[in-house]
Design a protein around this motif. Sequence first.
Motif, PDB file in Angstrom:
ATOM      1  N   ARG B  10       0.854  -1.185   0.000  1.00 22.43           N
ATOM      2  CA  ARG B  10       0.000   0.000   0.000  1.00 22.43           C
ATOM      3  C   ARG B  10       0.891   1.237   0.000  1.00 22.43           C
ATOM      4  O   ARG B  10       1.812   1.353   0.814  1.00 22.43           O
ATOM      5  CB  ARG B  10      -0.898  -0.009   1.232  1.00 22.43           C
ATOM      6  CG  ARG B  10      -1.920   1.123   1.269  1.00 22.43           C
ATOM      7  CD  ARG B  10      -3.025   0.807   2.279  1.00 22.43           C
ATOM      8  NE  ARG B  10      -3.766   2.004   2.660  1.00 22.43           N
ATOM      9  CZ  ARG B  10      -4.664   2.614   1.892  1.00 22.43           C
ATOM     10  NH1 ARG B  10      -4.935   2.147   0.689  1.00 22.43           N
ATOM     11  NH2 ARG B  10      -5.292   3.691   2.314  1.00 22.43           N
ATOM     12  N   VAL B  13      -0.606   7.989  -3.664  1.00 24.68           N
ATOM     13  CA  VAL B  13      -0.484   8.536  -5.024  1.00 24.68           C
ATOM     14  C   VAL B  13      -0.672  10.045  -4.923  1.00 24.68           C
ATOM     15  O   VAL B  13      -1.706  10.524  -4.459  1.00 24.68           O
ATOM     16  CB  VAL B  13      -1.543   7.958  -5.975  1.00 24.68           C
ATOM     17  CG1 VAL B  13      -1.324   8.484  -7.394  1.00 24.68           C
ATOM     18  CG2 VAL B  13      -1.500   6.439  -5.970  1.00 24.68           C
ATOM     19  N   VAL B 208      -4.766  10.124  -1.662  1.00 23.92           N
ATOM     20  CA  VAL B 208      -5.216   8.946  -2.401  1.00 23.92           C
ATOM     21  C   VAL B 208      -4.267   7.789  -2.120  1.00 23.92           C
ATOM     22  O   VAL B 208      -3.048   7.928  -2.241  1.00 23.92           O
ATOM     23  CB  VAL B 208      -5.254   9.240  -3.922  1.00 23.92           C
ATOM     24  CG1 VAL B 208      -5.699   8.004  -4.693  1.00 23.92           C
ATOM     25  CG2 VAL B 208      -6.193  10.410  -4.208  1.00 23.92           C
ATOM     26  N   LEU B 210      -3.121   3.692  -2.818  1.00 21.55           N
ATOM     27  CA  LEU B 210      -3.141   2.642  -3.830  1.00 21.55           C
ATOM     28  C   LEU B 210      -2.746   1.337  -3.146  1.00 21.55           C
ATOM     29  O   LEU B 210      -1.649   1.237  -2.588  1.00 21.55           O
ATOM     30  CB  LEU B 210      -2.161   2.988  -4.958  1.00 21.55           C
ATOM     31  CG  LEU B 210      -2.008   1.977  -6.087  1.00 21.55           C
ATOM     32  CD1 LEU B 210      -3.324   1.819  -6.858  1.00 21.55           C
ATOM     33  CD2 LEU B 210      -0.893   2.400  -7.041  1.00 21.55           C
ATOM     34  N   LEU B 257      -6.026   2.839 -14.778  1.00 18.53           N
ATOM     35  CA  LEU B 257      -5.622   3.255 -13.429  1.00 18.53           C
ATOM     36  C   LEU B 257      -5.649   4.773 -13.313  1.00 18.53           C
ATOM     37  O   LEU B 257      -6.069   5.324 -12.277  1.00 18.53           O
ATOM     38  CB  LEU B 257      -4.219   2.720 -13.099  1.00 18.53           C
ATOM     39  CG  LEU B 257      -3.677   3.146 -11.730  1.00 18.53           C
ATOM     40  CD1 LEU B 257      -4.579   2.637 -10.604  1.00 18.53           C
ATOM     41  CD2 LEU B 257      -2.251   2.650 -11.522  1.00 18.53           C
ATOM     42  N   ILE B 261      -7.678   6.934 -10.467  1.00 17.69           N
ATOM     43  CA  ILE B 261      -7.035   7.934  -9.608  1.00 17.69           C
ATOM     44  C   ILE B 261      -7.725   9.289  -9.777  1.00 17.69           C
ATOM     45  O   ILE B 261      -7.943  10.024  -8.807  1.00 17.69           O
ATOM     46  CB  ILE B 261      -5.527   8.013  -9.922  1.00 17.69           C
ATOM     47  CG1 ILE B 261      -4.850   6.720  -9.456  1.00 17.69           C
ATOM     48  CG2 ILE B 261      -4.884   9.226  -9.261  1.00 17.69           C
ATOM     49  CD1 ILE B 261      -3.424   6.564  -9.925  1.00 17.69           C
ATOM     50  N   TYR B 265     -11.357   6.768  -6.572  1.00 17.63           N
ATOM     51  CA  TYR B 265     -11.675   5.437  -6.031  1.00 17.63           C
ATOM     52  C   TYR B 265     -11.904   4.468  -7.192  1.00 17.63           C
ATOM     53  O   TYR B 265     -12.133   4.889  -8.337  1.00 17.63           O
ATOM     54  CB  TYR B 265     -12.933   5.484  -5.166  1.00 17.63           C
ATOM     55  CG  TYR B 265     -14.202   5.754  -5.938  1.00 17.63           C
ATOM     56  CD1 TYR B 265     -14.567   7.053  -6.273  1.00 17.63           C
ATOM     57  CD2 TYR B 265     -15.021   4.700  -6.351  1.00 17.63           C
ATOM     58  CE1 TYR B 265     -15.703   7.313  -7.009  1.00 17.63           C
ATOM     59  CE2 TYR B 265     -16.178   4.952  -7.088  1.00 17.63           C
ATOM     60  CZ  TYR B 265     -16.507   6.260  -7.407  1.00 17.63           C
ATOM     61  OH  TYR B 265     -17.631   6.496  -8.139  1.00 17.63           O
ATOM     62  N   THR B 267     -11.503  -0.062  -8.493  1.00 11.23           N
ATOM     63  CA  THR B 267     -10.638  -1.239  -8.481  1.00 11.23           C
ATOM     64  C   THR B 267     -10.294  -1.657  -9.901  1.00 11.23           C
ATOM     65  O   THR B 267     -11.025  -1.380 -10.848  1.00 11.23           O
ATOM     66  CB  THR B 267     -11.312  -2.435  -7.773  1.00 11.23           C
ATOM     67  OG1 THR B 267     -12.519  -2.760  -8.468  1.00 11.23           O
ATOM     68  CG2 THR B 267     -11.613  -2.110  -6.329  1.00 11.23           C
ATOM     69  N   GLU B 281      -6.608  -1.387  -5.751  1.00 12.16           N
ATOM     70  CA  GLU B 281      -7.704  -0.560  -5.270  1.00 12.16           C
ATOM     71  C   GLU B 281      -7.206   0.860  -5.027  1.00 12.16           C
ATOM     72  O   GLU B 281      -6.168   1.065  -4.388  1.00 12.16           O
ATOM     73  CB  GLU B 281      -8.293  -1.104  -3.966  1.00 12.16           C
ATOM     74  CG  GLU B 281      -9.477  -0.266  -3.492  1.00 12.16           C
ATOM     75  CD  GLU B 281     -10.029  -0.747  -2.165  1.00 12.16           C
ATOM     76  OE1 GLU B 281      -9.223  -1.201  -1.332  1.00 12.16           O
ATOM     77  OE2 GLU B 281     -11.236  -0.642  -1.951  1.00 12.16           O
ATOM     78  N   VAL B 282      -7.945   1.814  -5.555  1.00 11.54           N
ATOM     79  CA  VAL B 282      -7.668   3.229  -5.310  1.00 11.54           C
ATOM     80  C   VAL B 282      -8.724   3.735  -4.350  1.00 11.54           C
ATOM     81  O   VAL B 282      -9.923   3.557  -4.581  1.00 11.54           O
ATOM     82  CB  VAL B 282      -7.720   4.040  -6.631  1.00 11.54           C
ATOM     83  CG1 VAL B 282      -7.546   5.526  -6.365  1.00 11.54           C
ATOM     84  CG2 VAL B 282      -6.667   3.537  -7.604  1.00 11.54           C
ATOM     85  N   CYS B 283      -8.287   4.324  -3.261  1.00 18.41           N
ATOM     86  CA  CYS B 283      -9.290   4.872  -2.331  1.00 18.41           C
ATOM     87  C   CYS B 283      -8.641   5.946  -1.463  1.00 18.41           C
ATOM     88  O   CYS B 283      -7.423   6.053  -1.414  1.00 18.41           O
ATOM     89  CB  CYS B 283      -9.883   3.789  -1.450  1.00 18.41           C
ATOM     90  SG  CYS B 283      -8.713   3.017  -0.359  1.00 18.41           S
TER      91      CYS B 283
END
Lengths: 380, 283
Positions: B10, B13, B208, B210, B257, B261, B265, B267, B281-283
Amino acid sequence: MMAMRLQLSRWGALTSLGDTEAGFARLCEGASGLVPAMGAEIAWLSAAEGVERVGPVAPVRFAIEAPRGVGLADAALGGAIFDPEGLAVIVATTAGAMVEGEPVVGEYVRGEPLSTPRAFFWDARLHNVADALAEKLGATGPAFAVSTACTSGTVAVGIAADLLRAGRARRVLVVGSDALCRSTLFGFRSLGIYAPERCRPFDVARQGMNIGEAAAWVLVERLDAGAGPGAIELLGVGVATDAQHLTAPDPAGKGLGRAIRAALGPVDPHEVDHVNAHGTGTQPNDAAEATLLPGLLPNALVSATKGATGHTLGAAGVVELVLLIQCLRTGVVPPVVGLTQPIHGVAVSSVLRRHVQRVGVSTNLAFGGHNAAVAIRRLE
Amino acid sequence: MIPGVPPAMRVGVTGASLWDAGGGDSGRGSDEAPGSNGAGLSLIAAREPERPERFPPGTWRKMSRLARLVARAAEPLVHGPADALIVGVSGGEFASSVAFLRSYYLRGAALASPLAFQNSVHNAPAAHLSIDLGLTGWSETLLAGEATFWRTLERGMSRVLASGAPVIVVIAEELSPEVRDGMKAADVQGTWLEGAAAFRLEPLGTAVGLSWWDRPQRGAGAAEIRAAATEGDAAGAERGGAAIRVHGGPFREAARLFGLIAAGYGTLDSPPHLPQPAWLEVC
């Protein structure tokens, strides 16, 4: 938090001098695998021995039976078996499986039908070598190629360290492999740095480099708590760029100095006993190392092996790391083949020296002002 | 996310950049070639990369198309000299390699082009970035065929975790005439996109995040998937049966991706034909 300690647990090499042990013995005798080349354009080169013994590798992957770039790596591995679970495979190369593709490119540029269409582009892509080896070894971890010209092998060892510390692999096989091909031979000749004689690293009268072909490998793993005397610890890898010129190094070796310090980490540079220098035999490269090394690593003897093996390009970092391991284990520093009158102040010699070594550094410089260094320690 | 299972990696970003076809205005056009079994190869080109101000015009002219794509995507994300740079390309500097060999074969060894040779070095795009933007830190170029997006991102995240320092990851694909001809010669079928995407990755603590999860192998192990893919590609093509199939190429996944971004959010799942399946996963 203390970083995971790593070791180089197994290794091997195949150069124009021979395999791991025989090649090192010949190096210590002052032998050279560089031979006069056929034709007027290229004067001296070295070809690896033993590749003709190799059978097809991953025969369905390539349109041709056994690309030399793959066969060379396979020959260097010599049938070695590794635990495939979590095994990552990183191949350091500049040409990969390009050798057989070059004649097809010749057909393409002349507008002729392609005799082996897939060899023109698809099969020549560099990652094919890594995938072929990973497939043969049954590796379940990542497989890819790294190509940073002449620093590729050392950079690949650094990538291996990162992957292990990030939990992306349980063990990493780093293979450096580059076969002789037109692109590199005549590319370096086009730059005007190909020597008309056998290359002479760190000699005041050096005239340039010669290319050799080779493959070598190291297995990088976590250092076991019970690792005993003689084990080779990977202290670190440093990479830095000069940010100055596409084909010439910083004259003072500033970027290389940063790379060496990064590779050593907390280890005092005064503890370094031996540097296997890049030592290409070109004027600017050797001058930069000669300027940097005596001040930065004042207690280190310096060796350079390209007068014996030729410059093995993408394989050089791994080839020279394997030779350095052998130096630390045997307590010898091989002669610099081709040396007659050393650059003043550099601790090189044309004769074999006996020298107990605990910490060693291997350096590489590359196109683009790219510098890399790897530091290792023999456990006592 | 996978409930109860922590991500394998993890990172944060702090920037993303994209250079693509720009809504169909490719500047170089796209083409579609029929394959041997009637299926096609759709090649979608990117716009001509515009020169960032920090690159001198003379240098820009000498750079390969791949190098210009890499530079165009990465340049906005470079903050300082210590930024690390990891470039992923599936085929490397192939067009420049052909340019060098063209000079060698057609003009002779004595007149082989040194400029083409310099550009043919696969690390040349990274080298241009370091020289013209003053980057002095870690730099590398990675090649992994169709797996290039996943291996480069994995590599970039591992570098952030190992060094604790920012890393700019660039995934770039070029579609020069030589690459197009090479793909057609190999009877590649499917879709392949040209472009470059860059991501600035840093240690966690940014807005953010990743995350990378390793997926369980889908039935077969990595070695079996790798071998099966090979069988399906090379052997099939040789026999005149199933051709080599591609699925957009590494840049398509990089562009996806980028979209996640930008949204903040989402996947992204690795395609089933690649070994070592993973999930982002972006969150």
